[in-house]
Design a protein around this motif. Structure first.
Motif, PDB file in Angstrom:
ATOM      1  N   PHE A  48      41.032  47.055  18.425  1.00 27.62           N
ATOM      2  CA  PHE A  48      41.483  46.539  19.718  1.00 27.62           C
ATOM      3  C   PHE A  48      40.780  45.235  20.108  1.00 27.62           C
ATOM      4  O   PHE A  48      41.040  44.687  21.177  1.00 27.62           O
ATOM      5  N   HIS A  87      48.551  45.643  23.403  1.00 31.17           N
ATOM      6  CA  HIS A  87      47.219  45.443  23.969  1.00 31.17           C
ATOM      7  C   HIS A  87      46.745  44.007  23.772  1.00 31.17           C
ATOM      8  O   HIS A  87      46.193  43.389  24.692  1.00 31.17           O
ATOM      9  N   GLY A  91      48.882  41.823  26.145  1.00 31.64           N
ATOM     10  CA  GLY A  91      48.015  42.454  27.131  1.00 31.64           C
ATOM     11  C   GLY A  91      47.004  41.481  27.708  1.00 31.64           C
ATOM     12  O   GLY A  91      47.112  40.262  27.560  1.00 31.64           O
ATOM     13  N   ILE A 117      42.243  50.119  26.651  1.00 32.61           N
ATOM     14  CA  ILE A 117      43.586  49.576  26.424  1.00 32.61           C
ATOM     15  C   ILE A 117      44.060  48.763  27.625  1.00 32.61           C
ATOM     16  O   ILE A 117      43.747  49.075  28.777  1.00 32.61           O
ATOM     17  N   SER A 118      44.822  47.706  27.326  1.00 37.22           N
ATOM     18  CA  SER A 118      45.367  46.856  28.384  1.00 37.22           C
ATOM     19  C   SER A 118      46.886  46.790  28.297  1.00 37.22           C
ATOM     20  O   SER A 118      47.479  47.149  27.283  1.00 37.22           O
ATOM     21  N   ASN A 158      52.169  50.375  27.157  1.00 35.52           N
ATOM     22  CA  ASN A 158      50.742  50.690  27.305  1.00 35.52           C
ATOM     23  C   ASN A 158      50.353  50.965  28.753  1.00 35.52           C
ATOM     24  O   ASN A 158      49.207  51.358  29.012  1.00 35.52           O
ATOM     25  N   ALA A 162      46.705  52.326  30.043  1.00 36.29           N
ATOM     26  CA  ALA A 162      45.861  51.151  30.232  1.00 36.29           C
ATOM     27  C   ALA A 162      44.779  51.361  31.281  1.00 36.29           C
ATOM     28  O   ALA A 162      45.024  51.931  32.348  1.00 36.29           O
TER      29      ALA A 162
END
Length: 312
Positions: A48, A87, A91, A117-118, A158, A162
């Motif tokens: 990530f 992400h 993201g 997570i975004s 997500n 998120a």
């Protein structure tokens, strides 16, 4: 370069081990559930943080190596590649990298590099490709220290998973020819901010275990320091982020196509009809050559465009 290739090769080898030990694509698609242990294992090797600079805890990959990793994931599990690419491709890391302040980068990028997570919240129930009609609002408080966000976002990949979201909203705008023109601006929202809520998890015919949802923002109080870029730059930030971010889609699609070509190659050489492998028959040979050449062209375009992105 050989150095760049070695970096990508080493990471993809780690990624392959994680996938084989922690990710069962058939079971994920059958149950519609993505295991937390898979996300944890991916985070542990830095998946990530591929597109995040090393100074903020990321791996600092070039766009080419990032796309190489997504291509491998695209050949293995499309739910996984969706978590990873949404992400980083669209993201919070990308808009922060391009438009964020140093304080914002130090505050948020290490968390996302470590696996938080975004998501990117642009689309609304009535607004897709026409963001000028956006209904989400962000009104400054009287003391000017916060913005109050109200509105709904839909189809946010997500979103339900998120911890950090980039949210597009209208702030009170400028007066143009006697009329107020709203300004789309960009904010960082954290999932534990009061008033933020996941109303619904969206389900799909394919990639059944992705986290995608309907998000509600009700009087969410966001510090003014959480605005990315300048007031009114939201649309520019969104389009710039999506520009190179979308390279992840052809990269992962090419990974799937390459796997199919490999399966096809095996079958047309093993399957015997009328005394010869079916690949020897003209109609099948034409079909196979078209599939192989198209996949080759797809891959060539991914490497060309991602290398251009690396060179600015």
């Amino acid at each position: 370069s050989k150095e760049e290739k070695a970096i990508g090769d080493e990471f993809i080898a780690k990624l392959k081990v994680v996938c084989e030990e922690h990710i069962n694509p058939a079971e994920i698609d059958r149950t519609g559930h993505y295991p937390q242990e898979a996300l944890d294992a991916l985070a542990e090797i830095g998946t990530f943080g591929m597109g995040i600079a090393k100074e903020y805890g990321g791996l600092g990959f070039s766009k080419v190596n990032y796309c190489r990793a997504l291509q491998f994931l695209g050949s293995y599990c499309l739910t996984t590649v969706t978590y990873v690419s949404a992400h980083q491709s669209i993201g919070a890391p990308q808009p922060l990298k391009l438009f964020g302040t140093e304080e914002q980068k130090k505050q948020f990028l290490p968390r996302m590099a470590a696996g938080e997570i975004s998501a990117f919240a642009l689309t609304e129930p009535d607004v897709g490709s026409d963001p000028a009609k956006m209904g989400m609002t962000a009104v400054p408080t009287e003391d000017g220290n916060h913005y109050i966000l109200n509105g709904t976002k839909l189809w946010i990949t997500n979103g339900p998973a998120a911890g950090i979201l980039v949210v597009m909203a209208n702030i009170p705008g400028k007066i143009v020819r006697g009329k107020e023109r709203m300004q789309i601006s960009t904010f960082i929202v954290e999932k534990d901010m009061p008033g933020y809520e996941v109303l619904h998890h969206c389900n799909f015919m394919g990639i059944r275990a992705i986290a995608n949802g309907l998000l509600q923002f009700t009087d969410v109080k966001v510090p003014k320091e959480n605005m990315i870029g300048e007031p009114g730059e939201g649309l520019k930030i969104a389009l710039t982020t999506l520009n190179t971010g979308r390279l992840g889609i052809p990269a992962s699609a090419t990974g799937g196509a390459k796997l199919i070509v490999m399966e096809m190659e095996k079958w047309i050489n093993d399957r015997i009809q009328w005394g010869v492998p079916i690949g020897k028959h003209q109609s099948i040979a034409k079909y196979a050559s078209l599939a192989a050449s198209t996949t080759y062209a797809m891959e060539a375009m991914v490497w060309l465009t991602s290398s251009w992105a690396d060179k600015g």
